[in-house]
Each structure stands twice: as structure tokens, then as C-alpha cells.
Design a protein around this motif. Structure first.
Motif, PDB file in Angstrom:
ATOM      1  N   VAL A  15       0.858  -1.176   0.000  1.00  0.00           N
ATOM      2  CA  VAL A  15       0.000   0.000   0.000  1.00  0.00           C
ATOM      3  C   VAL A  15       0.896   1.229   0.000  1.00  0.00           C
ATOM      4  CG1 VAL A  15      -1.727   1.308   1.274  1.00  0.00           C
ATOM      5  CG2 VAL A  15      -1.894  -1.173   1.165  1.00  0.00           C
ATOM      6  N   VAL A  16       0.720   2.083  -1.013  1.00  0.00           N
ATOM      7  CA  VAL A  16       1.575   3.263  -1.155  1.00  0.00           C
ATOM      8  C   VAL A  16       0.706   4.465  -1.505  1.00  0.00           C
ATOM      9  CG1 VAL A  16       3.561   1.895  -1.933  1.00  0.00           C
ATOM     10  CG2 VAL A  16       1.962   2.831  -3.632  1.00  0.00           C
ATOM     11  N   PRO A  17       1.210   5.693  -1.257  1.00  0.00           N
ATOM     12  CA  PRO A  17       0.481   6.865  -1.743  1.00  0.00           C
ATOM     13  C   PRO A  17       0.315   6.784  -3.259  1.00  0.00           C
ATOM     14  CG  PRO A  17       2.194   7.522  -0.207  1.00  0.00           C
ATOM     15  CD  PRO A  17       2.422   6.065  -0.493  1.00  0.00           C
ATOM     16  N   GLN A  18      -0.799   7.274  -3.743  1.00  0.00           N
ATOM     17  CA  GLN A  18      -1.098   7.175  -5.171  1.00  0.00           C
ATOM     18  C   GLN A  18       0.025   7.748  -6.039  1.00  0.00           C
ATOM     19  OE1 GLN A  18      -5.261   7.815  -6.759  1.00  0.00           O
ATOM     20  NE2 GLN A  18      -4.321   9.721  -7.431  1.00  0.00           N
ATOM     21  N   SER A  19       0.653   8.830  -5.570  1.00  0.00           N
ATOM     22  CA  SER A  19       1.709   9.478  -6.354  1.00  0.00           C
ATOM     23  C   SER A  19       2.951   8.617  -6.494  1.00  0.00           C
ATOM     24  CB  SER A  19       2.082  10.825  -5.731  1.00  0.00           C
ATOM     25  OG  SER A  19       2.552  10.629  -4.400  1.00  0.00           O
ATOM     26  N   GLU A  20       3.078   7.572  -5.672  1.00  0.00           N
ATOM     27  CA  GLU A  20       4.253   6.701  -5.732  1.00  0.00           C
ATOM     28  C   GLU A  20       3.999   5.421  -6.521  1.00  0.00           C
ATOM     29  OE1 GLU A  20       5.788   5.976  -1.838  1.00  0.00           O
ATOM     30  OE2 GLU A  20       5.723   8.107  -1.260  1.00  0.00           O
ATOM     31  N   ALA A  21       2.813   5.251  -7.044  1.00  0.00           N
ATOM     32  CA  ALA A  21       2.479   4.050  -7.818  1.00  0.00           C
ATOM     33  C   ALA A  21       2.749   4.330  -9.289  1.00  0.00           C
ATOM     34  CB  ALA A  21       1.020   3.675  -7.594  1.00  0.00           C
ATOM     35  N   HIS A  22       3.886   3.856  -9.770  1.00  0.00           N
ATOM     36  CA  HIS A  22       4.310   4.152 -11.134  1.00  0.00           C
ATOM     37  C   HIS A  22       4.234   2.896 -12.000  1.00  0.00           C
ATOM     38  CE1 HIS A  22       5.610   8.030  -9.722  1.00  0.00           C
ATOM     39  NE2 HIS A  22       6.454   7.483  -8.856  1.00  0.00           N
ATOM     40  N   VAL A  23       3.558   3.026 -13.130  1.00  0.00           N
ATOM     41  CA  VAL A  23       3.456   1.939 -14.095  1.00  0.00           C
ATOM     42  C   VAL A  23       4.413   2.232 -15.248  1.00  0.00           C
ATOM     43  CG1 VAL A  23       1.922   0.784 -15.746  1.00  0.00           C
ATOM     44  CG2 VAL A  23       1.071   1.409 -13.493  1.00  0.00           C
ATOM     45  N   SER A  24       5.087   1.208 -15.710  1.00  0.00           N
ATOM     46  CA  SER A  24       6.019   1.358 -16.827  1.00  0.00           C
ATOM     47  C   SER A  24       5.281   1.845 -18.073  1.00  0.00           C
ATOM     48  CB  SER A  24       6.679   0.009 -17.138  1.00  0.00           C
ATOM     49  OG  SER A  24       7.323   0.042 -18.399  1.00  0.00           O
ATOM     50  N   PRO A  25       5.900   2.732 -18.868  1.00  0.00           N
ATOM     51  CA  PRO A  25       5.301   3.128 -20.146  1.00  0.00           C
ATOM     52  C   PRO A  25       5.084   1.940 -21.079  1.00  0.00           C
ATOM     53  CG  PRO A  25       7.094   4.608 -19.574  1.00  0.00           C
ATOM     54  CD  PRO A  25       7.148   3.472 -18.597  1.00  0.00           C
ATOM     55  N   GLN A  26       5.810   0.837 -20.825  1.00  0.00           N
ATOM     56  CA  GLN A  26       5.651  -0.346 -21.658  1.00  0.00           C
ATOM     57  C   GLN A  26       4.689  -1.366 -21.057  1.00  0.00           C
ATOM     58  OE1 GLN A  26       9.664  -1.764 -22.419  1.00  0.00           O
ATOM     59  NE2 GLN A  26       9.889  -0.383 -24.169  1.00  0.00           N
ATOM     60  N   ASP A  27       4.024  -0.976 -19.959  1.00  0.00           N
ATOM     61  CA  ASP A  27       3.018  -1.888 -19.405  1.00  0.00           C
ATOM     62  C   ASP A  27       1.915  -2.092 -20.439  1.00  0.00           C
ATOM     63  OD1 ASP A  27       2.054  -2.943 -16.431  1.00  0.00           O
ATOM     64  OD2 ASP A  27       0.387  -2.516 -17.791  1.00  0.00           O
ATOM     65  N   GLN A  28       1.570  -3.352 -20.687  1.00  0.00           N
ATOM     66  CA  GLN A  28       0.598  -3.667 -21.738  1.00  0.00           C
ATOM     67  C   GLN A  28      -0.791  -3.095 -21.442  1.00  0.00           C
ATOM     68  OE1 GLN A  28       2.666  -4.507 -24.164  1.00  0.00           O
ATOM     69  NE2 GLN A  28       1.698  -6.425 -24.742  1.00  0.00           N
ATOM     70  N   GLY A  29      -1.097  -2.900 -20.180  1.00  0.00           N
ATOM     71  CA  GLY A  29      -2.364  -2.262 -19.860  1.00  0.00           C
ATOM     72  C   GLY A  29      -2.404  -0.829 -20.343  1.00  0.00           C
ATOM     73  N   PHE A  30      -1.280  -0.117 -20.175  1.00  0.00           N
ATOM     74  CA  PHE A  30      -1.183   1.269 -20.618  1.00  0.00           C
ATOM     75  C   PHE A  30      -1.049   1.367 -22.129  1.00  0.00           C
ATOM     76  CE2 PHE A  30       1.727   4.718 -21.871  1.00  0.00           C
ATOM     77  CZ  PHE A  30       0.955   5.818 -21.525  1.00  0.00           C
ATOM     78  N   SER A  31      -0.218   0.513 -22.723  1.00  0.00           N
ATOM     79  CA  SER A  31       0.119   0.686 -24.134  1.00  0.00           C
ATOM     80  C   SER A  31      -0.912   0.098 -25.092  1.00  0.00           C
ATOM     81  CB  SER A  31       1.496   0.086 -24.432  1.00  0.00           C
ATOM     82  OG  SER A  31       1.509  -1.310 -24.170  1.00  0.00           O
ATOM     83  N   VAL A  32      -1.523  -1.049 -24.733  1.00  0.00           N
ATOM     84  CA  VAL A  32      -2.473  -1.680 -25.659  1.00  0.00           C
ATOM     85  C   VAL A  32      -3.782  -2.109 -24.996  1.00  0.00           C
ATOM     86  CG1 VAL A  32      -0.677  -2.452 -27.256  1.00  0.00           C
ATOM     87  CG2 VAL A  32      -1.380  -3.971 -25.404  1.00  0.00           C
ATOM     88  N   GLY A  33      -3.990  -1.717 -23.736  1.00  0.00           N
ATOM     89  CA  GLY A  33      -5.249  -2.066 -23.069  1.00  0.00           C
ATOM     90  C   GLY A  33      -5.390  -3.540 -22.777  1.00  0.00           C
ATOM     91  N   ASP A  34      -4.262  -4.212 -22.509  1.00  0.00           N
ATOM     92  CA  ASP A  34      -4.267  -5.655 -22.278  1.00  0.00           C
ATOM     93  C   ASP A  34      -4.410  -5.932 -20.787  1.00  0.00           C
ATOM     94  OD1 ASP A  34      -4.038  -8.385 -22.661  1.00  0.00           O
ATOM     95  OD2 ASP A  34      -1.850  -8.361 -22.822  1.00  0.00           O
ATOM     96  N   GLY A  35      -5.647  -6.024 -20.327  1.00  0.00           N
ATOM     97  CA  GLY A  35      -5.888  -6.258 -18.911  1.00  0.00           C
ATOM     98  C   GLY A  35      -7.367  -6.345 -18.611  1.00  0.00           C
TER      99      GLY A  35
END
Length: 286
Positions: A15-35
Motif C-alpha cells: 500500500v503506497v500513496p497514489q503518487s508513488e504508484a508508477h506503471v512502466s510506459p511499456q506496461d501492456q495495460g497502458f500501451s495496448v489495453g491488455d488487462g
């Protein structure tokens, strides 16, 4: 009830503050909606229909071939997120998101662990009824993602914006056969010629948890209900209708495409809403 200055999220085991939760730019959820994801409601800090939501998450993860969190992990991350955000005494909206993790610069997945995130916030109350519009786009009942609660949400965002520009709070889709299917975030029930109907799962609609509970209540209390294909236009002609979702519960429809329904809320909506709230009360009582 005290709220934290910044929301906390459960992110990759902590459990972390929201500002510290970083997703990789190459995360498939971010890049192609795979999730995929699950949204559920807590009452006084207690998740409702938790096992059912986990089972649906398992089904969604299996369909896109992503590892599912165990039930214990699913339960723990929700409880930790609720506690961190001081929502133990509140009705909260909880979302668990699972993506296939960081991949390559393209659609192929990498051999990595899934990214798992849990967020929570207090529920914002809605009005007593909802206006809906039938949108000009369709659900594909033969899609690889039919019945999957996917984070590929572009179609829903466009439809929701369309609804809002037409003075409504929820868009409703037909499927490719022209049959009533679902809302962007809801399932749909309607009374047609005196009988209660809802689209079957074969229509391409999401297997909603509240939809499932309503069908069970109908069978338990001998309320006739039919899972069948009706033309989407039947919603405009319904005597009464309502939306179901984990957050909305049972939410009567007042207007379809600016056409007022004759009953809002109607007797079926009121009866089932009362029965559903008894389920909730039994769940939240000590």
C-alpha cells in the motif's frame, strides 16, 4: 470519518500513496489495453459478493491468459486499501485491475509478472432514477472479449460521452443482431407486456454480479423472469425498466431517448430493490 490527504493504492504487493504508484510506459495495460478489472462495493467496509467478483476476475484473466491473484491475495489487497483510506465505516467503490505487465514496443507480451493495482474511494450517490440513450454503436457478441471485464474501455468512453451530451447518464447498446445487450457500465432489465426480461449472456453482455443476484432473487421469490433476446427498440416501449450494477445496485430508468417510461419506479423495480437491500442488510449486520 477522516480521509487521507492523498489516496492510497495497493500496488504490486504494497500500500503506497497514489503518487508513488508508477506503471512502466511499456506496461501492456497502458500501451495496448491488455488487462481486466473488477469493481465492487463495500458496505461499512465489508466487500459485498466478494467471492463472486473474484470468480469473475478468474474467468476474465483466463480468457486473456493472464495469471489471477489468489482469493486470499484479492481479499487482503481490498482490505488493506480500505483501511489505508479510512473507509472502514463507509460505502466504498473498490477497483482491482490486473494487466499483463510490461511488454515490448508493440502488442507481444513480455515474460513478466502481471501488474496488479487496487484503488478505493467513497461512493458518490446518484439520483433516484437514470435517463438512458440507445447509442448508434453495437456490441459484438462474438468478440474475443465478450463477457470479459476488459480495461479496453474506448468504446464505453465514447458512448458515455455521447449519452452525456444527450442529457443522459448511461448509454445502452444493441448487439450486432439488433437485440438489446447492455449499458456501458450496467446490465438492463425491462418489463415488456407485463413480463420481466433481461438479455441472455449469449447477447454479449457482461455477466454482472448484481444481474446474477437479481435473477436469483426472482427465482427464490417466484418472480417470473425471462433471459431472452428482444429488439433494442423494446426498451423505449417498456412499461418500466432498471439498470443493475455493483455500484448502482437496482437503478430505475426514467427516460429512454427522451421518451418517459410510464412507470418509474415501477412495481418490479421497487420489489426487487427492496429484496436486494435485504441482502445487503444481512451482509452488513454484525
Amino acid at each position: 470519518m477522516k480521509s487521507p490527504a492523498e489516496p492510497f493504492v495497493w500496488f504490486r504487493g504494497n500500500v503506497v500513496p497514489q503518487s508513488e504508484a508508477h506503471v512502466s510506459p511499456q506496461d501492456q495495460g497502458f500501451s495496448v489495453g491488455d488487462g481486466v478489472f473488477e469493481t465492487l462495493k463495500t458496505y461499512k467496509g465489508k466487500p459485498f459478493s466478494l467471492m463472486r467478483h473474484w470468480n469473475r476476475l478468474v474467468n476474465s484473466c483466463q480468457k486473456i491468459n493472464v495469471q489471477t491473484p489468489t482469493f486470499i491475495a484479492f481479499k487482503d489487497m481490498i482490505e488493506q486499501t480500505i483501511t489505508a483510506n479510512h473507509l472502514e465505516d463507509a460505502d466504498a467503490r473498490v477497483r482491482v485491475t490486473v494487466t499483463s505487465g510490461a511488454g515490448t514496443l508493440g502488442a507481444p507480451r513480455g515474460a513478466v509478472e502481471p501488474t496488479v493495482v487496487c484503488t478505493a474511494a467513497q461512493v458518490v450517490e446518484r439520483g433516484d432514477a437514470e435517463r438512458v440513450v440507445i447509442v448508434p454503436w453495437t456490441r459484438n457478441e462474438r468478440s474475443a472479449l465478450a463477457g470479459v471485464k476488459s480495461i479496453s474501455y474506448g468504446e464505453n468512453v465514447i458512448a458515455l460521452n455521447h449519452a452525456r451530451t444527450h442529457g443522459a447518464g448511461e448509454p445502452v447498446f444493441a448487439n450486432t443482431a439488433g437485440h438489446l445487450c447492455e449499458g456501458a457500465t450496467t446490465n438492463v432489465f425491462l418489463v415488456h407486456q407485463g413480463s420481466l426480461h433481461t438479455p441472455p449472456l449469449s447477447s454479449g453482455c457482461l455477466p454482472g454480479i448484481t444481474r446474477e443476484r437479481v435473477l436469483e432473487l426472482c427465482h427464490e421469490h417466484r418472480i417470473p423472469v425471462f433471459e431472452d433476446n428482444l429488439p433494442v427498440s423494446s426498451l423505449r416501449e417498456a412499461e418500466e425498466a432498471f439498470l443493475t450494477s455493483s455500484i448502482r445496485e437496482i437503478h430505475p430508468i426514467s427516460h429512454v431517448d427522451d421518451i418517459p417510461l410510464s412507470l418509474c419506479p415501477g412495481p418490479k423495480s421497487l420489489q426487487l430493490r427492496g429484496l436486494f437491500r435485504k441482502l445487503i442488510s444481512a451482509h452488513t449486520d454484525p
